[in-house]
Design an enzyme around this catalytic site. Structure first.
Site, short mmCIF file in Angstrom:
data_model
loop_
_atom_site.label_atom_id
_atom_site.label_comp_id
_atom_site.label_asym_id
_atom_site.label_seq_id
_atom_site.Cartn_x
_atom_site.Cartn_y
_atom_site.Cartn_z
N ASP A 21 0.72 -1.12 -0.19
CA ASP A 21 -0.10 -0.03 0.05
C ASP A 21 0.92 1.26 0.12
O ASP A 21 2.14 1.22 0.18
CB ASP A 21 -1.00 0.09 1.18
CG ASP A 21 -0.56 -0.92 2.57
OD1 ASP A 21 0.68 -0.50 2.74
OD2 ASP A 21 -0.96 -1.02 3.28
N ASN A 39 -7.88 -3.01 14.14
CA ASN A 39 -9.29 -2.88 13.58
C ASN A 39 -9.33 -4.18 12.73
O ASN A 39 -10.42 -4.29 11.90
CB ASN A 39 -9.68 -1.77 12.87
CG ASN A 39 -8.91 -1.36 12.00
OD1 ASN A 39 -8.14 -2.10 11.21
ND2 ASN A 39 -9.63 -0.44 10.97
N HIS A 70 -7.60 -4.78 9.85
CA HIS A 70 -7.39 -4.62 8.55
C HIS A 70 -5.84 -5.32 8.02
O HIS A 70 -5.15 -5.72 9.10
CB HIS A 70 -7.11 -3.11 8.14
CG HIS A 70 -6.07 -2.21 8.67
ND1 HIS A 70 -6.25 -1.06 8.96
CD2 HIS A 70 -4.70 -2.62 8.86
CE1 HIS A 70 -5.11 -0.78 9.44
NE2 HIS A 70 -3.95 -1.63 9.25
N GLU A 74 -9.79 -1.80 4.94
CA GLU A 74 -10.22 -1.52 6.29
C GLU A 74 -11.71 -2.44 6.35
O GLU A 74 -12.13 -2.90 5.23
CB GLU A 74 -10.81 -0.08 6.45
CG GLU A 74 -9.57 1.01 6.13
CD GLU A 74 -8.78 0.97 7.43
OE1 GLU A 74 -8.56 0.06 8.17
OE2 GLU A 74 -7.92 1.86 7.75
C1 F6R Z 1 1.01 -1.53 6.10
C2 F6R Z 1 -0.18 -2.31 6.32
C3 F6R Z 1 -0.95 -2.55 7.43
C4 F6R Z 1 -0.11 -2.55 8.89
C5 F6R Z 1 -0.94 -2.72 9.94
C6 F6R Z 1 -0.11 -2.78 11.15
O1 F6R Z 1 1.80 -1.78 4.96
O2 F6R Z 1 -0.40 -2.79 5.24
O3 F6R Z 1 -2.02 -3.45 7.14
O4 F6R Z 1 0.33 -4.07 8.50
O5 F6R Z 1 -1.42 -1.44 9.81
O6 F6R Z 1 0.69 -1.82 11.52
P1 F6R Z 1 1.65 -1.85 12.46
O7 F6R Z 1 2.74 -3.16 11.95
O8 F6R Z 1 2.56 -0.59 12.35
O9 F6R Z 1 1.04 -2.17 13.79
#
Ligand code: F6R
Length: 262
Positions: free
Chosen positions: A67, A136, A138, A143
């Protein structure tokens, strides 16, 4: 789904690195799916160690990030393009020309999404996709209520995600972009192997919902249940809300040697 509960985050990173290395050792021109954020940092560090020791060579390996924020220039250290370059491309010895992130600054964002899908397909698809999970539920920036069939597209970040990511923007919630481009759940499910890593108590509820809860768009991570080769690597804290934790420990402890890669 294989669920592995490990003592701490370092062990999670080492196990993820071993699995990625095993893929690249079999196929040096493998295509990796990369995640940003805190969760994969241990895996990148452990993989960088394997590269430094000459145990694996990623110089012919390609990579696609999950992303990118919309409207953050790639030269900004806050962009995922820069984050991937800093956390993964450099330390892992990847060829920068073979590493792509979605173009969140394209004049035509929809065309950029289609181009990203086409580039993944042209590379032969992702061999192993590294994933973190949001509090959450995702994965990528899919989301809650994202379609399981979704492809790379523009999404609006959930308030919880923006709050969680404000730490990367000096704690300034207003500075966190509202929109992103993310691979869809359908795109992620096309990868040949999924490798989700999670550490810490703040992920425990999302992990339990994704792994043991119903298949639901309200928990995008539950899409892993649809994949034939999904591996979930957890530290004790992230595993603390799993109902069948003892069964996962038993299964892993009794895994035959021929099935082990770490
Ligand atoms: C990042 C991504 C998100 C993160 C998720 C967890 O490329 O796609 O899904 O993996 O938000 O974020 P962290 O690892 O910072 O807790």
């Amino acid at each position: 789904m294989e669920i592995v509960i490990l003592p701490d985050g370092a062990a999670v990173g080492a196990a993820a690195a071993a699995r990625i290395a095993a893929v690249v050792q079999r196929k040096p021109e493998a295509v990796l799916g990369l995640a940003t954020g805190s969760s994969p940092l241990g895996a990148y560090a452990a993989l960088a160690d394997l590269v430094a020791r000459g145990e694996v060579d990623l110089s012919r390996t390609s990579a696609f990030a999950l992303d990118e924020y919309v409207g953050v220039p790639p030269e900004s250290p806050l962009s995922y393009a820069a984050t991937i370059a800093h956390d993964a491309t450099g330390p892992l010895g990847l060829d920068p020309a073979r590493v792509r992130t979605p173009d969140g600054n394209a004049a035509d964002l929809e065309a950029a999404c289609s181009a990203y899908e086409a580039a993944i397909a042209a590379a032969g698809g992702v061999d192993v996709q590294l994933l973190g999970i949001g509090a959450n539920g995702h994965i990528g920036f899919n989301e809650p209520t994202s379609s399981f069939a979704s492809r790379t597209r523009i999404k609006t970040l959930a308030p919880r995600t923006r709050e969680d990511n404000a730490r990367f923007f000096g704690g300034d919630l207003d500075a966190v972009p509202m929109h992103c481009i993310t691979q869809g759940l359908g795109t992620i499910l096309d990868a040949r192997q999924l490798l989700l890593v999670a550490q810490g108590e703040s992920k425990a509820a999302a992990v339990a919902a994704a792994v043991e809860g119903p298949l639901t768009a309200m928990v995008p991570g539950s899409a892993l249940q649809l994949h034939r080769t999904a591996v979930v690597l957890l530290d004790e804290a992230a595993a603390s809300k799993l109902t069948l934790a003892d069964y996962y420990r038993f299964t892993y402890a009794n895994k035959p040697a021929w099935q082990r890669v770490d």
